[in-house]
Scaffold this motif. Structure first.
Motif, short mmCIF file in Angstrom:
data_model
loop_
_atom_site.label_atom_id
_atom_site.label_comp_id
_atom_site.label_asym_id
_atom_site.label_seq_id
_atom_site.Cartn_x
_atom_site.Cartn_y
_atom_site.Cartn_z
N ALA A 1 32.37 86.86 32.34
CA ALA A 1 32.75 85.33 32.23
C ALA A 1 34.18 85.38 32.42
CB ALA A 1 32.17 84.75 30.92
N ALA A 2 34.85 86.12 31.79
CA ALA A 2 36.48 86.43 31.76
C ALA A 2 36.74 86.52 33.33
CB ALA A 2 36.91 87.19 30.98
N ILE A 3 36.20 87.48 34.15
CA ILE A 3 36.40 87.68 35.52
C ILE A 3 36.19 86.36 36.44
CG2 ILE A 3 35.82 89.04 37.51
CD1 ILE A 3 35.29 91.34 35.51
N LEU A 4 35.07 85.76 36.15
CA LEU A 4 34.53 84.63 36.93
C LEU A 4 35.79 83.51 36.64
CD1 LEU A 4 30.79 84.44 36.64
CD2 LEU A 4 32.39 85.28 38.60
N LYS A 5 36.20 83.36 35.29
CA LYS A 5 37.03 82.36 35.13
C LYS A 5 38.34 82.64 35.64
CE LYS A 5 36.83 78.89 33.26
NZ LYS A 5 36.58 77.80 33.89
N ALA A 6 38.77 84.08 35.70
CA ALA A 6 40.06 84.69 36.18
C ALA A 6 39.92 84.29 37.64
CB ALA A 6 40.29 85.85 35.85
N ARG A 7 39.10 84.58 38.38
CA ARG A 7 38.92 84.31 40.01
C ARG A 7 39.00 82.72 40.21
NH1 ARG A 7 33.72 87.67 41.66
NH2 ARG A 7 33.08 85.67 42.08
N GLU A 8 38.60 81.65 39.26
CA GLU A 8 38.76 80.52 39.57
C GLU A 8 40.14 79.99 39.39
OE1 GLU A 8 37.42 76.51 36.92
OE2 GLU A 8 35.65 78.14 37.49
N LEU A 9 41.21 80.62 38.33
CA LEU A 9 42.19 80.16 38.17
C LEU A 9 43.40 81.01 38.83
CD1 LEU A 9 42.05 80.34 34.20
CD2 LEU A 9 42.20 78.62 35.38
N SER A 10 42.92 81.87 39.74
CA SER A 10 43.70 82.68 40.33
C SER A 10 44.68 81.78 41.41
CB SER A 10 43.09 83.91 41.12
OG SER A 10 43.89 84.70 41.72
N PRO A 11 46.03 82.20 41.43
CA PRO A 11 46.74 81.53 42.24
C PRO A 11 46.44 82.16 43.76
CG PRO A 11 48.01 82.16 40.37
CD PRO A 11 46.73 82.99 40.38
N THR A 12 46.04 83.32 43.88
CA THR A 12 45.77 83.81 45.18
C THR A 12 44.38 84.09 45.42
OG1 THR A 12 45.53 85.99 43.97
CG2 THR A 12 47.78 85.21 44.99
N ARG A 13 43.81 82.71 44.75
CA ARG A 13 42.15 82.76 45.28
C ARG A 13 41.65 83.04 46.51
NH1 ARG A 13 37.29 80.93 42.73
NH2 ARG A 13 35.92 80.09 44.17
N SER A 14 42.24 82.30 47.63
CA SER A 14 42.13 82.31 48.83
C SER A 14 42.07 83.69 49.55
CB SER A 14 42.99 81.32 49.74
OG SER A 14 44.28 81.57 49.71
N HIS A 15 42.86 84.67 48.88
CA HIS A 15 42.94 85.85 49.32
C HIS A 15 41.80 87.05 48.80
CE1 HIS A 15 47.47 84.91 50.03
NE2 HIS A 15 46.51 83.94 50.81
N ASN A 16 41.22 86.30 47.63
CA ASN A 16 40.20 87.23 46.99
C ASN A 16 39.20 87.73 47.57
OD1 ASN A 16 38.12 87.81 44.81
ND2 ASN A 16 39.77 87.62 43.50
N PHE A 17 38.76 88.97 47.93
CA PHE A 17 37.47 89.38 48.91
C PHE A 17 36.23 89.27 47.94
CE2 PHE A 17 39.28 93.43 46.78
CZ PHE A 17 38.17 93.70 46.15
N ALA A 18 36.26 88.80 46.87
CA ALA A 18 35.10 88.34 46.09
C ALA A 18 34.61 86.94 45.93
CB ALA A 18 35.15 88.97 44.61
N THR A 19 35.81 86.04 46.61
CA THR A 19 35.62 84.81 46.46
C THR A 19 35.53 83.91 47.73
OG1 THR A 19 37.79 84.10 45.90
CG2 THR A 19 36.30 84.37 44.00
N ARG A 20 35.97 84.97 49.00
CA ARG A 20 36.03 84.16 50.21
C ARG A 20 34.56 84.05 50.69
NH1 ARG A 20 39.55 88.97 52.48
NH2 ARG A 20 41.67 88.22 52.04
N ILE A 21 34.67 82.56 51.22
CA ILE A 21 33.43 81.93 51.82
C ILE A 21 33.17 82.48 53.19
CG2 ILE A 21 32.00 79.85 52.21
CD1 ILE A 21 33.66 78.67 50.01
N LYS A 22 32.06 83.14 53.27
CA LYS A 22 31.68 83.59 54.80
C LYS A 22 31.12 82.35 55.70
CE LYS A 22 29.95 87.83 53.19
NZ LYS A 22 28.67 88.79 53.31
#
Length: 442
Positions: free
Chosen positions: A420-441
């Motif tokens: 849950a902490a990781i998912l929230k951290a990915r949501e809050l990340s200032p570099t979310r668009s560069h995150n290879f776990a959150t990029r939308i195909k």
């Protein structure tokens, strides 16, 4: 979500065949497809005047005006031209000089594995009766030897590096058969690395491998140094955390209180020290090293905290628990049974660290990173994270008196907190668009 590629191409008067340029991410996944114009040259680079603009934060090795895709007189045909770039333009792993006509499926790399694009053509005329793909009837060398044409995708998309690491460890373990200590060390290192790699992929943010290794090694050094003794004096002598004197028949609440001070507060603070060290080191550095090494967001501190937990797990398992059970069982049943018991304890302890030490440290790491994003409430955030991670740790240590099923439930709960902490951290990340776990195909 901010894309890694921007485009500004006129979309009119297309020929029978449409051309496309598809940007491939660093993991070999499709990021975005841009349709080409049969009457317009398409420049690619970091300059805002280009038709395909690559993010300078990601593709710093790409020139401002790196290359251009130009239409040919023949309908549905294009060529790629290098615009005297600093790092070169490659088509199917071959550096071009000037221009080269593109064929469907050609892989274009700007620089040395900096940015990868794929050229594609799609026909818009009515399908033929057979509706079969167009072929030339010939077999190319790259089709017969695919390994020479897959390029960076082989490393990123096929998990080549983890496979090579696995092979190296397997061969090394074969070489150490008969040497229990070396075999156990290799097995523990591989299993802990695999558990951490799972967390790393879930976080989806790049962090230098040597920095993560340094966090684990720093924790190991602190445990074998007087630092651990100082922590023991504070949390187990002055505070009610003397776990060694806890009676074997002590009830759950006595275990919980003692382990909260003597294991939770002590060990979570110790494992967090490398995270704080990275944060303060980052403050001394300038961009981009501050972002690479320091703690700028929760994902940074989750990764560093989990890496620190790997070091703690290894030294605790190999230095305390495994030798203890090997000696005890060897005394009772012989050397072979003792070593077998040691391996039986090593495997679940190391693999289970993803729901144990890595879970607690990663969870506290989330709060450390959150305090960086929310500095006005820093101390409140850190206190909540420290106490909650320590309580999760104490709950695990104490639940064994209630039975195995309760222990399993607490382990699952600890991992749920980390996830849950990781998912929230990915949501809050200032570099979310560069995150290879959150990029939308696309």
């Amino acid at each position: 979500m901010r894309s890694n590629i921007k485009y500004k191409i006129s979309m009119t008067n297309y020929p029978v065949d449409k051309g496309f340029i598809r940007l491939v991410t660093s993991l070999g996944e499709q990021s975005q497809t841009v349709e080409l114009n049969s009457r317009q040259e398409v420049a690619i680079g970091r300059d805002p005047s280009c038709q395909i603009i690559l993010d300078s934060l990601i593709y710093s090795g790409v020139s401002r005006r790196h290359a251009a895709v130009c239409p040919l007189a023949e309908a549905g045909s294009w060529k790629i031209c290098d615009l005297k770039s600093a790092n070169g333009t490659y088509v199917n792993n071959q550096r071009i000089s000037g221009c080269q006509i593109l064929q469907p499926g050609d892989r274009i790399v700007l620089g040395q594995n900096i940015a990868e694009l794929v050229f594609e053509v799609q026909g818009t005329s009515p399908p033929t009766q057979a509706s079969a793909p167009r072929t030339t009837g010939s077999v190319s060398l790259t089709q017969l030897l695919p390994i020479i044409s897959t390029g960076p995708s082989l490393i990123a998309k096929a998990y080549l590096v983890p496979a090579i690491v696995t092979v190296v460890f397997v061969v090394s373990m074969f070489a150490t058969i008969g040497n229990f200590v070396a075999f156990a060390l290799l097995l523990a290192a591989y299993l802990s690395g695999a558990a951490f790699y799972f967390v790393y992929q879930l976080c989806g943010k790049y962090k230098p491998w040597w920095l993560l290794l340094a966090a684990a090694l720093l924790t190991i050094l602190m445990i074998v140094s007087p630092v651990l003794h100082a922590f023991i004096i504070v949390f187990r002598d002055f505070l009610p955390g003397d776990v060694a004197s806890l009676p074997s028949n002590a009830n759950f609440f006595s275990n919980l209180i003692t382990h909260f001070f003597g294991a939770g507060l002590l060990e979570e603070l110790l494992k967090a020290l490398p995270v704080f060290a990275a944060y303060f080191l980052g403050l001394l550095l300038s961009y981009p090293w501050r972002q690479r090494i320091g703690v700028c967001e929760p994902l940074d501190s989750i990764l560093l905290g989990s890496a620190s937990a790997v070091g703690f797990t290894l030294i605790e398992t190999l230095g305390q628990y495994v030798p203890g059970i090997v000696i005890e069982v060897t005394r009772q049943s012989g050397k072979g049974f003792g070593q077998l018991a040691g391996l039986q304890l090593l495997i679940p302890r190391v693999l289970g660290s993803v729901a144990g030490h890595m879970a607690y440290s990663g969870y506290f790491g989330y709060f450390i990173g959150l305090s960086v994003l929310r500095p006005k409430k820093r101390w409140r955030i850190l206190l909540i994270g420290y106490l909650s991670a320590s309580m999760l740790h104490a709950l695990w240590n104490s639940s064994r008196v209630l039975g195995s099923w309760v222990l399993a439930l607490v382990g699952a709960l600890s991992y749920a907190f980390l996830a849950a902490a990781i998912l929230k951290a990915r949501e809050l990340s200032p570099t979310r668009s560069h995150n290879f776990a959150t990029r939308i195909k696309s």
